[in-house]
Design an enzyme around this catalytic site. Sequence first.
Site, PDB file in Angstrom:
ATOM      1  N   ASP A  93       4.613  10.239  -2.380  1.00 17.33           N
ATOM      2  CA  ASP A  93       3.454  11.116  -2.579  1.00 17.33           C
ATOM      3  C   ASP A  93       3.293  11.341  -4.082  1.00 17.33           C
ATOM      4  O   ASP A  93       3.938  12.209  -4.667  1.00 17.33           O
ATOM      5  CB  ASP A  93       3.670  12.449  -1.858  1.00 17.33           C
ATOM      6  CG  ASP A  93       3.613  12.326  -0.344  1.00 17.33           C
ATOM      7  OD1 ASP A  93       4.009  11.261   0.183  1.00 17.33           O
ATOM      8  OD2 ASP A  93       3.199  13.286   0.322  1.00 17.33           O
ATOM      9  N   LYS A 158      -4.449  12.538  -0.538  1.00 15.66           N
ATOM     10  CA  LYS A 158      -3.837  13.811  -0.142  1.00 15.66           C
ATOM     11  C   LYS A 158      -4.457  14.936  -0.956  1.00 15.66           C
ATOM     12  O   LYS A 158      -4.750  14.754  -2.136  1.00 15.66           O
ATOM     13  CB  LYS A 158      -2.323  13.717  -0.363  1.00 15.66           C
ATOM     14  CG  LYS A 158      -1.535  14.986  -0.106  1.00 15.66           C
ATOM     15  CD  LYS A 158      -0.045  14.730  -0.326  1.00 15.66           C
ATOM     16  CE  LYS A 158       0.778  16.001  -0.321  1.00 15.66           C
ATOM     17  NZ  LYS A 158       2.214  15.743  -0.567  1.00 15.66           N
ATOM     18  N   LYS A 187      -4.155  12.959   4.060  1.00 12.71           N
ATOM     19  CA  LYS A 187      -3.120  13.962   4.286  1.00 12.71           C
ATOM     20  C   LYS A 187      -3.597  15.301   3.736  1.00 12.71           C
ATOM     21  O   LYS A 187      -3.993  15.393   2.574  1.00 12.71           O
ATOM     22  CB  LYS A 187      -1.801  13.558   3.623  1.00 12.71           C
ATOM     23  CG  LYS A 187      -0.701  14.609   3.780  1.00 12.71           C
ATOM     24  CD  LYS A 187       0.624  14.149   3.179  1.00 12.71           C
ATOM     25  CE  LYS A 187       1.668  15.253   3.184  1.00 12.71           C
ATOM     26  NZ  LYS A 187       2.972  14.806   2.614  1.00 12.71           N
TER      27      LYS A 187
END
Length: 221
Positions: A93, A158, A187
């Site tokens: 991430d 995300k 996400k």
Amino acid sequence: MELWTKEKVAQMIDHTLLKPEATEGQIVDLCRDACAYKVAAVCIHPIWVSTAASLLTGSGIKVATVIGFPTGATRVKALEARDALQAGAQELDMVMQVGWAKMGRWADVEADIRAVVEEAKQVPQSVVKVILETALLTDEEIVEACRCAVAAGAHFVKTSTGFGPSGATAHHVALMRQTVGADAQVKASGGIRTAADALAMLQAGATRIGTSATGTILAGF
């Protein structure tokens, strides 16, 4: 209307512990709870990747870690990615360089993401998620950031680090989903603490939820 069961939602959660004061004992507890909940992944700081990878061997639960966290303002993301993958991470991430996005330096933003994606390609089945920190961006900037992430080969966009001025919103999730289409997943993370919060994100188009409140959320389903 899609039926969101406890089991289905669990499989879309990254069970997260990114507090800077997290201890090894807390990581052990996180992994134990992740196995009990049957979540998609745990998301932890790079220093704990090898610990989590060892604890989760054979569980089917992925080890996710953060890259360039929490500001994105670093030149060594590819090196961080390589180190994390070698330690056993399967999902990365990474934080986008928000300053470049605000300046309109989109070619640089894309190159920054691509450098991490290229590292991830060295490990089969690894996944790259790009954290946009949506609270700091306009809608137009979110759209362009999503396009850069897709062009660079990222697997997810995300919303947030959880350390920004605010977290995920259904509006931003829907905008991201509309922009990436079938080319990437979305996400939602940051401030998602209840079943109602999670449901709003899923209905807006999120395919993964990042949260430290997994037990509370699942109890609501």
